[in-house]
Motif scaffolding. Structure first.
Motif, PDB file in Angstrom:
ATOM      1  N   VAL A   1      -8.858   6.177   4.303  1.00 29.12           N
ATOM      2  CA  VAL A   1      -9.489   5.841   3.031  1.00 29.12           C
ATOM      3  C   VAL A   1      -8.558   5.069   2.102  1.00 29.12           C
ATOM      4  N   ASN A   2      -9.094   4.027   1.549  1.00 28.86           N
ATOM      5  CA  ASN A   2      -8.365   3.208   0.604  1.00 28.86           C
ATOM      6  C   ASN A   2      -9.092   3.334  -0.727  1.00 28.86           C
TER       7      ASN A   2
ATOM      8  N   THR B   1       0.855  -1.182   0.000  1.00 28.31           N
ATOM      9  CA  THR B   1       0.000   0.000   0.000  1.00 28.31           C
ATOM     10  C   THR B   1       0.892   1.234   0.000  1.00 28.31           C
TER      11      THR B   1
ATOM     12  N   GLU C   1      -3.312   6.509  -8.536  1.00 26.84           N
ATOM     13  CA  GLU C   1      -4.088   5.283  -8.420  1.00 26.84           C
ATOM     14  C   GLU C   1      -3.846   4.337  -9.591  1.00 26.84           C
TER      15      GLU C   1
ATOM     16  N   ARG D   1      -0.344   9.680  10.258  1.00 27.66           N
ATOM     17  CA  ARG D   1      -1.466   8.753  10.090  1.00 27.66           C
ATOM     18  C   ARG D   1      -1.144   7.708   9.019  1.00 27.66           C
TER      19      ARG D   1
ATOM     20  N   GLN E   1      -0.587   3.771   9.544  1.00 24.23           N
ATOM     21  CA  GLN E   1      -1.500   2.879   8.856  1.00 24.23           C
ATOM     22  C   GLN E   1      -0.728   1.746   8.191  1.00 24.23           C
TER      23      GLN E   1
ATOM     24  N   THR F   1      -1.910  -0.708  -3.594  1.00 24.65           N
ATOM     25  CA  THR F   1      -3.185  -0.106  -3.279  1.00 24.65           C
ATOM     26  C   THR F   1      -2.892   1.283  -2.706  1.00 24.65           C
ATOM     27  N   VAL F   2      -3.835   2.179  -2.818  1.00 27.19           N
ATOM     28  CA  VAL F   2      -3.579   3.556  -2.398  1.00 27.19           C
ATOM     29  C   VAL F   2      -4.364   3.941  -1.155  1.00 27.19           C
ATOM     30  N   ASN F   3      -3.657   4.546  -0.243  1.00 28.13           N
ATOM     31  CA  ASN F   3      -4.273   5.034   0.979  1.00 28.13           C
ATOM     32  C   ASN F   3      -4.139   6.550   0.960  1.00 28.13           C
ATOM     33  N   SER F   4      -5.245   7.262   0.854  1.00 26.58           N
ATOM     34  CA  SER F   4      -5.094   8.703   0.726  1.00 26.58           C
ATOM     35  C   SER F   4      -5.569   9.459   1.954  1.00 26.58           C
TER      36      SER F   4
ATOM     37  N   ALA G   1      -3.986  12.548  -8.189  1.00 24.28           N
ATOM     38  CA  ALA G   1      -4.490  11.415  -7.416  1.00 24.28           C
ATOM     39  C   ALA G   1      -4.888  10.276  -8.340  1.00 24.28           C
TER      40      ALA G   1
ATOM     41  N   THR H   1      -6.005  13.630   3.438  1.00 23.89           N
ATOM     42  CA  THR H   1      -5.922  15.045   3.096  1.00 23.89           C
ATOM     43  C   THR H   1      -5.559  15.808   4.351  1.00 23.89           C
TER      44      THR H   1
END
Lengths: 340, 340
Positions: B100-101, A69, A90, A118, A122, A99-102, A86, A104
């Motif tokens: 968020v994933n 991730t 992705e 964070r 994660q 996999t992407v964990n975004s 973004a 803001t």
DNA sequence: GGACATTCTGTTATGGATAACAAATACTGT
DNA sequence: ACAGTATTTGTTATCCATAACAGAATGTCC
């Protein structure tokens, strides 16, 4: 008060016993280890199929230390660059099996630090930072020193872990285009100085004018929003000597054009306007916007590639990876009015 | 030449021994269990601070079965609705203590199914689907039946797990606005029929015309892109009887307006155009775009809230959560030409 | 003061997968 | 035929945090 649980699926050991092998063998089959007999491999795969088994990535991440991730940090504003970057991230991540964990953040040092923290927390394998770090830079790099990181807003502090579009060239192209058309000088609506993108565009604009021996007018500042472009447009439109404006983003350029139009200035007959970004709508504004194309989506992709390479080999040398933008001439630019 | 390793941080047991307690006690302190003596609590927190300990969420997720992560599925296109919805989801998630994933997908059933499956195996606690499922619906709901899910593109198959803006009202408002201005009828550039949003706008547009006793012209279709709006605009602009157009998205509306302008049709004097979405640039187009405001960001937030409630209590009853959009009148609409 | 509840802390088992090691089998060459 | 190597499979330990259970210490009531 036990809430009705969504049941977990079968585990590896279930597959193992169904196939009459050990869990380790199932693991080997799933990870495509070479030393597994074809017959058992088939038996295992059949069991997997039959039970609808899917490997639990959480457990896998715990033991391997790799979550597959990547984390992305953006500011909590909805502009074109943010969203297309973004998207690129992705797509790139998917191609690379990640996999992407975004997350803001707002612009405050505290918020930025929290956001990065964070992500780390994660369990992401690497981080892409698409926000200006500013004073948070030191704090953040303390956190990211243990984890691969790529930056797309060339904050100086991130040294060379930088991927993006060459912002210096962007502003140079735009400014030169206007000068080549015959304008005496070019005014500039800059972005927020916190953004290094905005800062370098500002710098290159100024340098280009100086090198061409032109007067350098005072710059105006916006915040990337169309509204801020509008406000600045209302000011510039009142000054008769203004014939050419470089706006630091297309979105602000839309606002500038609207304001000029309301003031009765014609574009491009009275005033030429150049934007930067080439957003999807730029070709469909009225008039169509001359701009500098830079693919954020591509930047996102490249950032991922760089990051993944770095995850695979942390010793990898970092060199800035900058791509040249191109000038797209449309209807919002023309030679200055004859009587000027 | 030793490759610089990205070492793991301290684990709970390190903190435990530093504080002279058991790991379980550290866990209790961190989870704010009531029964911990104040003195040991402080000792533990001091040790946490000193070692810079951060709890490993992967391990936590493995044992608790909760990753505190929600998955979002969007299509791999960069339009306003997608990105502002994603932003809303992220903000909502942060407020709710979730991460968020995000995954993107193409429109094919296979891709959609894969994407959802990827999210589930990544261990998300719930999923927000912001894409039209179509034929993939059955497959997908098989996967999502074990996990809380919210849908923002009211595909019928998702039944009532639906959060969004009432699309029927949107098109009704827009169509009525044009009829109220005195237009004999309203033409429509619809979105891709796969999107239920587009489909319901199309339906409501048609129904509104019928109820008003107006002729229902054949609809045209775009793909949400400004280009597709442009193509349709080139067609509509050639037909003298067209005086009012409802475009299913602002982005397409920009394209329509550009085409009409190129054909010499004035807006709004000759033709009125209404968009839907109220994107940030709508107020700054030329002319400013009359449109229907619907906050995607808010939709994202509400989707998260609903999802989190559902995660907390899977037995929760699902009722559609629709919000009414509002008409924003700007400069692109006016009464029809007098001689018409 | 003794039975019992309460508060605090520790021990053990668990989640699901994989790494490291070990054992069994098959195969090689002399 | 026997040591030595490859191939295939199984066992055990581990990743890190938490749940469930258990024990020790303190407090309460009659």
């Amino acid at each position: 008060m036990t809430a009705p649980q969504f049941t977990r699926g079968p585990a590896m050991r279930d597959v193992a016993s169904a196939a009459g092998v050990s869990a380790q063998t199932v693991s080997r089959v799933l990870n495509e280890h070479p030393n597994v007999q074809e017959s058992t491999r088939r038996r295992v795969l059949a069991a997997v199929e039959e039970l609808g088994y899917r490997r639990n990535n959480t457990a896998r991440a715990l033991v391997t230390g790799q979550s597959k991730t990547i984390g992305v940090l953006t500011l909590a504003t909805n502009n074109y660059s943010r969203s297309s970057l973004a998207l690129g991230v992705e797509l790139g991540a998917r191609e690379a099996g990640y996999t992407v964990n975004s997350v803001t953040s707002s612009l405050s040092a505290q918020a930025l630090t929290d956001a990065v923290s964070r992500l780390v927390h994660q369990g992401v394998d690497g981080i892409i930072i698409a926000a200006p770090l500013q004073e948070a830079a030191e704090q953040v790099s303390k956190i990211t020193s243990r984890i691969p990181t790529v930056n797309t807003d060339g904050s100086s502090s991130m040294g060379d872990r930088m991927v993006g579009v060459d912002q210096d060239i962007a502003a140079v192209l735009a400014t030169k285009h206007l000068l080549d058309l015959g304008h005496k000088t070019v005014w500039h609506v800059a972005g927020p100085v916190e953004w290094s993108d905005a800062a370098s565009r500002l710098g290159s604009w100024r340098r280009t004018l100086q090198e061409a021996g032109c007067e350098v007018p005072p710059e105006l500042h916006g915040d990337w929003s169309p509204e801020s472009g509008y406000r600045n447009g209302l000011i510039l439109g009142r000054m008769p000597e203004v014939t050419a404006i470089l706006v630091a983003s297309d979105e602000m350029a839309f606002g500038v054009i609207r304001a000029l139009t309301e003031l009765g200035r014609r574009i491009p007959e009275d005033i030429s306007v150049v934007g930067i970004d080439d957003i999807d709508l730029a070709a469909f504004s009225n008039p169509p916007l001359t701009t500098i194309r830079q693919s954020f989506e591509d930047t996102g992709r490249r950032a991922v590639q760089r990051l993944v390479a770095q995850i695979a080999n942390p010793a990898l040398e970092n060199t800035p990876d900058l791509v040249a933008p191109t000038l797209i001439v449309r209807g919002s630019t023309a030679p200055p009015p004859a009587d000027n």
